[in-house]
Design an enzyme around this catalytic site. Structure first.
Site, PDB file in Angstrom:
ATOM      1  N   ASP A   1     -25.931-100.178   4.209  1.00  0.00           N
ATOM      2  CA  ASP A   1     -24.600-100.291   4.840  1.00  0.00           C
ATOM      3  C   ASP A   1     -23.628 -99.189   4.441  1.00  0.00           C
ATOM      4  O   ASP A   1     -23.034 -98.520   5.292  1.00  0.00           O
ATOM      5  CB  ASP A   1     -24.005-101.696   4.617  1.00  0.00           C
ATOM      6  CG  ASP A   1     -23.681-102.010   3.158  1.00  0.00           C
ATOM      7  OD1 ASP A   1     -24.308-101.424   2.250  1.00  0.00           O
ATOM      8  OD2 ASP A   1     -22.791-102.849   2.921  1.00  0.00           O
TER       9      ASP A   1
ATOM     10  N   TRP B   1     -37.855-105.532   0.372  1.00  0.00           N
ATOM     11  CA  TRP B   1     -38.385-105.432  -0.991  1.00  0.00           C
ATOM     12  C   TRP B   1     -37.299-104.704  -1.793  1.00  0.00           C
ATOM     13  O   TRP B   1     -37.256-103.463  -1.787  1.00  0.00           O
ATOM     14  CB  TRP B   1     -39.674-104.608  -1.038  1.00  0.00           C
ATOM     15  CG  TRP B   1     -40.859-105.254  -0.426  1.00  0.00           C
ATOM     16  CD1 TRP B   1     -41.844-105.936  -1.085  1.00  0.00           C
ATOM     17  CD2 TRP B   1     -41.234-105.264   0.967  1.00  0.00           C
ATOM     18  NE1 TRP B   1     -42.792-106.373  -0.182  1.00  0.00           N
ATOM     19  CE2 TRP B   1     -42.443-105.975   1.077  1.00  0.00           C
ATOM     20  CE3 TRP B   1     -40.666-104.733   2.130  1.00  0.00           C
ATOM     21  CZ2 TRP B   1     -43.085-106.181   2.290  1.00  0.00           C
ATOM     22  CZ3 TRP B   1     -41.292-104.939   3.347  1.00  0.00           C
ATOM     23  CH2 TRP B   1     -42.492-105.658   3.415  1.00  0.00           C
TER      24      TRP B   1
ATOM     25  N   TYR C   1     -21.488-110.025   4.228  1.00  0.00           N
ATOM     26  CA  TYR C   1     -22.117-111.165   3.548  1.00  0.00           C
ATOM     27  C   TYR C   1     -23.604-111.283   3.878  1.00  0.00           C
ATOM     28  O   TYR C   1     -23.984-111.327   5.049  1.00  0.00           O
ATOM     29  CB  TYR C   1     -21.373-112.437   3.968  1.00  0.00           C
ATOM     30  CG  TYR C   1     -21.940-113.708   3.407  1.00  0.00           C
ATOM     31  CD1 TYR C   1     -22.233-113.821   2.049  1.00  0.00           C
ATOM     32  CD2 TYR C   1     -22.172-114.819   4.223  1.00  0.00           C
ATOM     33  CE1 TYR C   1     -22.748-114.999   1.533  1.00  0.00           C
ATOM     34  CE2 TYR C   1     -22.683-116.003   3.711  1.00  0.00           C
ATOM     35  CZ  TYR C   1     -22.977-116.081   2.371  1.00  0.00           C
ATOM     36  OH  TYR C   1     -23.487-117.241   1.849  1.00  0.00           O
TER      37      TYR C   1
ATOM     38  N   GLY D   1     -17.830-108.240  16.754  1.00  0.00           N
ATOM     39  CA  GLY D   1     -18.911-107.839  17.648  1.00  0.00           C
ATOM     40  C   GLY D   1     -18.427-107.339  18.995  1.00  0.00           C
ATOM     41  O   GLY D   1     -17.507-106.521  19.071  1.00  0.00           O
TER      42      GLY D   1
ATOM     43  N   ALA E   1     -25.922-101.283  12.308  1.00  0.00           N
ATOM     44  CA  ALA E   1     -24.897-100.304  11.888  1.00  0.00           C
ATOM     45  C   ALA E   1     -23.687-100.225  12.828  1.00  0.00           C
ATOM     46  O   ALA E   1     -22.898 -99.293  12.712  1.00  0.00           O
ATOM     47  CB  ALA E   1     -25.500 -98.918  11.672  1.00  0.00           C
ATOM     48  N   ALA E   2     -23.523-101.219  13.707  1.00  0.00           N
ATOM     49  CA  ALA E   2     -22.313-101.224  14.550  1.00  0.00           C
ATOM     50  C   ALA E   2     -21.077-101.266  13.644  1.00  0.00           C
ATOM     51  O   ALA E   2     -20.167-100.426  13.754  1.00  0.00           O
ATOM     52  CB  ALA E   2     -22.318-102.416  15.496  1.00  0.00           C
ATOM     53  N   GLY E   3     -21.075-102.240  12.746  1.00  0.00           N
ATOM     54  CA  GLY E   3     -19.921-102.389  11.846  1.00  0.00           C
ATOM     55  C   GLY E   3     -19.788-101.224  10.879  1.00  0.00           C
ATOM     56  O   GLY E   3     -18.682-100.765  10.581  1.00  0.00           O
ATOM     57  N   ASP E   4     -20.926-100.727  10.383  1.00  0.00           N
ATOM     58  CA  ASP E   4     -20.893 -99.606   9.421  1.00  0.00           C
ATOM     59  C   ASP E   4     -20.315 -98.349  10.073  1.00  0.00           C
ATOM     60  O   ASP E   4     -19.492 -97.636   9.478  1.00  0.00           O
ATOM     61  CB  ASP E   4     -22.307 -99.275   8.921  1.00  0.00           C
ATOM     62  CG  ASP E   4     -23.001-100.476   8.309  1.00  0.00           C
ATOM     63  OD1 ASP E   4     -22.309-101.397   7.851  1.00  0.00           O
ATOM     64  OD2 ASP E   4     -24.251-100.486   8.304  1.00  0.00           O
TER      65      ASP E   4
END
Ligand code: ADP
Length: 310
Positions: free
Chosen positions: A30, A103, A169, A230, A258-261
């Site tokens: 992120d 992982w 979150y 969104g 990655a829309a928000g990032d």
């Protein structure tokens, strides 16, 4: 003077499926994604430093080179001996539904505060114009290391750095919702700019509207609040003045990773350049809409050129 941004987070090896049993390998996470889109959006020279820990293996070296290729500063990419980066795989089923497998339990980034204590010092960070971190940066640290991070941010804030927080979150990374709520509340209390998603607050704080999120963050004294929702766009407040930006219509949503990032990166780049919040959200919405039309977190540089020619 050249602005300096310190962005703290974890960058992982990303594998996404091209066709059955064939994967494309890249790097994402992120805060790294936000740093990339911030740097790409800056017209003026700005130092974007990625603050993390990587290992001492070949893939860690590759990761550092990938960060360099994005013209980010790698001085704060500290080395955890014997460790390696986390990895995640994006699989797509026969119906086009994506699922993620991680992982990351032993990833090097979890040791960032210990590496910082032994290899760096607060002096190296003092004078940064902004310090950016996310709820994932908090989630992967031990309790003691999270405390050390909060202490560090207190010091930077006292020396004039603006603090930016996106909760992002991820329930699976937290031992309990109570622990997560306590950490996020403390982070918000340090933040000058908060960039949460409405969905995060629905689950964690039982807020059902943007207005409830804003009221909660105003109570915690956050001056600049950008709530992302969104495809419904964003609603913001800056020093109690409200503004909004609808999401851009896109021809086809290919991948919302990655829309928000990318939104955060675009917004902060505009703010660093002195653009007012109500205009910065418009630029950021345009950038995020472009990103959701492409596969993966980071749109490759050749394709990204098209964003500028629009
Ligand atoms: P987060 O991942 O942080 O929750 P969102 O999913 O709310 O972020 O998206 C952030 C921004 O990205 C939105 O405010 C909007 O501008 C843009 N965006 C997200 N999804 C779409 C979409 N389907 N079409 C166009 N823009 C979108």
């Amino acid at each position: 003077m050249k602005k300096r941004m310190v962005m703290m987070g974890e960058c992982m090896v990303e594998m996404y499926q091209l066709v059955e049993n064939v994967y494309h390998q890249s790097f994402a996470g992120d805060v790294f994604n936000t740093a990339v889109y911030l740097k790409r959006s800056c017209e003026q020279p700005v130092d974007v430093q990625f603050f993390t820990a990587v290992g001492t293996d070949l893939i860690s070296d590759k990761l550092v080179r990938a960060v360099e290729r994005e013209k980010l500063d790698t001085q704060l990419m500290l080395r955890a001996k014997g460790a390696r980066p986390g990895l995640y795989m994006i699989n797509t089923d026969a119906y086009g539904e994506r699922s993620f497998v991680y992982w990351r339990e032993t990833s090097a980034a979890r040791q960032v505060m210990q590496c910082f204590a032994s290899q760096s010092s607060v002096e190296q960070l003092l004078g940064a114009d902004m310090f950016y971190f996310s709820g994932i940066s908090l989630a992967i640290l031990s309790d003691a290391d999270r405390r050390a991070l909060f202490d560090l941010i207190h010091q930077l804030k006292a020396h004039g750095s603006q603090v930016v927080f996106d909760p992002n979150y991820r329930p699976a990374l937290w031992s309990s919702q109570d622990a997560c709520r306590a950490a996020f509340t403390e982070a918000y209390q340090l933040a000058d700019i908060a960039m949460p998603g409405l969905d995060d607050h629905k689950v964690l704080f039982e807020h059902s509207t943007v207005a409830e999120v804003q009221a909660f963050l105003q109570q915690l004294d956050v001056a600049e609040i950008i709530v992302k929702d969104g495809k419904n766009g964003v609603v913001g407040t800056y020093l109690d003045e409200g503004f909004a930006a609808p999401a851009h219509q896109v021809k086809k949503v290919v991948d919302t990773t990655a829309a928000g990032d990318s939104f955060n990166g675009g917004y902060l780049a505009a703010r660093l350049a002195g653009v007012a919040p109500e205009d910065a959200v418009k630029y950021a919405a345009r950038l995020a809409a472009f990103v959701v039309e492409h596969t993966g977190a980071i749109v490759n540089k050749e394709h990204f050129q098209r964003f500028w020619s629009r």
